[in-house]
Motif scaffolding. Structure first.
Motif, short mmCIF file in Angstrom:
data_model
loop_
_atom_site.label_atom_id
_atom_site.label_comp_id
_atom_site.label_asym_id
_atom_site.label_seq_id
_atom_site.Cartn_x
_atom_site.Cartn_y
_atom_site.Cartn_z
N MET A 57 -17.58 -22.32 -39.23
CA MET A 57 -17.46 -21.30 -40.28
C MET A 57 -17.41 -21.90 -41.69
O MET A 57 -17.64 -21.21 -42.68
CB MET A 57 -16.18 -20.52 -39.95
N THR A 58 -17.14 -23.22 -41.80
CA THR A 58 -16.99 -23.84 -43.12
C THR A 58 -18.34 -24.24 -43.72
O THR A 58 -18.39 -24.70 -44.86
CB THR A 58 -16.09 -25.09 -43.05
N PHE A 59 -19.43 -24.08 -42.96
CA PHE A 59 -20.77 -24.41 -43.48
C PHE A 59 -21.40 -23.15 -44.07
O PHE A 59 -21.53 -22.14 -43.38
CB PHE A 59 -21.66 -24.94 -42.35
N GLU A 60 -21.83 -23.26 -45.33
CA GLU A 60 -22.43 -22.09 -45.99
C GLU A 60 -23.65 -21.58 -45.23
O GLU A 60 -23.95 -20.39 -45.24
CB GLU A 60 -22.81 -22.44 -47.42
N ARG A 61 -24.37 -22.50 -44.59
CA ARG A 61 -25.59 -22.06 -43.90
C ARG A 61 -25.29 -21.31 -42.60
O ARG A 61 -26.20 -20.71 -42.01
CB ARG A 61 -26.50 -23.26 -43.62
N ALA A 62 -24.05 -21.34 -42.15
CA ALA A 62 -23.70 -20.64 -40.91
C ALA A 62 -23.47 -19.16 -41.22
O ALA A 62 -22.39 -18.62 -41.03
CB ALA A 62 -22.46 -21.26 -40.28
N ARG A 63 -24.52 -18.52 -41.68
CA ARG A 63 -24.43 -17.16 -42.20
C ARG A 63 -23.86 -16.16 -41.20
O ARG A 63 -23.01 -15.35 -41.52
CB ARG A 63 -25.83 -16.67 -42.61
N ARG A 64 -24.39 -16.24 -39.97
CA ARG A 64 -24.00 -15.23 -38.99
C ARG A 64 -22.53 -15.38 -38.61
O ARG A 64 -21.79 -14.39 -38.51
CB ARG A 64 -24.90 -15.33 -37.76
N ILE A 65 -22.11 -16.62 -38.41
CA ILE A 65 -20.71 -16.85 -38.04
C ILE A 65 -19.78 -16.42 -39.17
O ILE A 65 -18.74 -15.79 -38.95
CB ILE A 65 -20.51 -18.35 -37.67
N PHE B 116 -17.04 -18.84 -31.29
CA PHE B 116 -17.95 -17.74 -31.03
C PHE B 116 -19.19 -17.82 -31.93
O PHE B 116 -19.09 -18.07 -33.13
CB PHE B 116 -17.27 -16.38 -31.22
N ASN B 117 -20.35 -17.63 -31.33
CA ASN B 117 -21.60 -17.77 -32.08
C ASN B 117 -22.63 -16.73 -31.68
O ASN B 117 -23.82 -16.93 -31.88
CB ASN B 117 -22.16 -19.18 -31.86
N GLY B 118 -22.17 -15.62 -31.12
CA GLY B 118 -23.10 -14.57 -30.71
C GLY B 118 -23.41 -13.61 -31.85
O GLY B 118 -23.09 -13.86 -33.02
N SER B 119 -24.04 -12.50 -31.49
CA SER B 119 -24.39 -11.49 -32.48
C SER B 119 -23.20 -10.57 -32.75
O SER B 119 -22.19 -10.61 -32.04
CB SER B 119 -25.55 -10.64 -31.94
N THR B 120 -23.35 -9.74 -33.79
CA THR B 120 -22.30 -8.77 -34.09
C THR B 120 -22.09 -7.82 -32.91
O THR B 120 -20.96 -7.52 -32.54
CB THR B 120 -22.68 -7.96 -35.35
N GLN B 121 -23.19 -7.39 -32.33
CA GLN B 121 -23.10 -6.47 -31.20
C GLN B 121 -22.34 -7.11 -30.03
O GLN B 121 -21.48 -6.48 -29.41
CB GLN B 121 -24.53 -6.11 -30.77
N GLN B 122 -22.65 -8.37 -29.77
CA GLN B 122 -21.95 -9.07 -28.69
C GLN B 122 -20.47 -9.26 -29.03
O GLN B 122 -19.59 -9.08 -28.19
CB GLN B 122 -22.61 -10.43 -28.42
#
Ligand SMILES: [Zn+2]
Length: 294
Positions: A199-207, A176-182
């Protein structure tokens, strides 16, 4: 006797009760990348504590092969046409899926319809055909009384629109890679969301934010192997230019799970118990396959 889990010691003498049990809710073990060592790949995953994996098919020509592979290793599988395979699919492939779902309706290892969905990231795909196959496969899942496994890429709103039109038994929106709302819109309809290597990448902030904050009944773990290698397997552009390619595999799941544990402040055991319960709730037939060792 104070031992509360009579099944916690297995025949091999290992103390299974203290080793967390993991589920890889999305693994393409049938992929050609595993052609040379497929059985060894699964044995490694078993040894790492992965009790079961769900193998989603991606095209009609693979249905029987995925089913056989699941039976050979005691795994679960799903049947469906992946959105990236829809362009090449024949219209008759939907009939092939319908027939397979009927033929295997009593197969306890058939746990979902999938991998289906929408991909609005890859350019040049026939979007109308994707939509049509998505809706048609949602209806087949409904008619079969099975949950679905969804591919989401820039397409969460389109997927949700389909779920508002067609009744479904829920399931898992994977990687899953959508927004919080989604994410919350899926959760409100009873869907679980898959988290893995991204999820293991620090730069993947939103996930990471989603994995950390969604209600605890929502996250399930997956590898999507051989795709989405975790950070420790990642090869940068220069390495790839030199022919180095990372291959993700289901044995990585327990280490990926540690990231979820850290993000949520859960113990490893809590993480295993919670994500196993979530996967079983999303895919009820999977739960039935998770009997304790005799
Ligand atoms: Zn997949």
């Amino acid at each position: 006797m104070i031992r509360s889990h009579p099944d916690s010691v297995n025949a091999g003498g290992e103390d299974a009760g203290v080793n967390p049990m993991w589920i890889d809710s999305h693994c393409h073990l049938d992929a050609p990348e595993f052609g040379a060592d497929r059985d060894a790949v699964w044995q490694r995953a078993r040894a790492a504590g992965v009790a079961i994996a769900v193998l989603p098919a991606v095209q009609a020509a693979h249905f029987e092969g995925v089913r056989e592979l699941a039976h050979r290793h005691g795994l679960a599988y799903a049947l469906g046409i992946h959105p990236l395979c829809v362009d090449a699919a024949a219209e008759g492939d939907l009939d092939v899926l319908r027939d397979a779902l009927v033929r295997h309706r009593d197969d306890k290892r058939l746990v979902a319809v999938g991998e289906i969905g929408l991909d609005w990231f890859v350019p040049g795909l026939d979007r109308d055909k994707q939509e049509r196959f998505y809706i048609a496969q949602l209806k087949l899942a409904r008619d079969a009384g099975l949950p679905a496994i969804l591919h989401v890429r820039r397409s969460a709103d389109g997927l949700l629109a389909g779920l508002r039109r067609i009744d479904s038994a829920g399931g898992i929106a994977h990687a899953f890679n959508g927004s919080t709302q989604q994410a919350l819109a899926f959760a409100a309809r009873g869907w679980r969301l898959g988290f893995g290597g991204a999820m293991t990448f620090e730069r993947a902030r939103r996930i990471r934010e989603l994995a950390a904050t969604l209600p605890e009944t929502v996250p399930v773990l997956e590898t999507d192997a051989p795709d989405i290698p975790p950070q420790w397997l990642y090869r940068n552009a220069e390495q790839r230019a030199h022919g180095e390619f990372a291959r993700n595999e289901p044995a990585e799941l327990p280490r990926i799970a540690r990231t979820l544990a850290q993000l949520r402040g859960w113990s490893i055991e809590q993480t295993a118990v919670r994500t196993t319960a979530n996967a079983g709730a999303a895919l009820p037939r999977l739960q039935a396959l998770l009997r304790p060792p005799a």
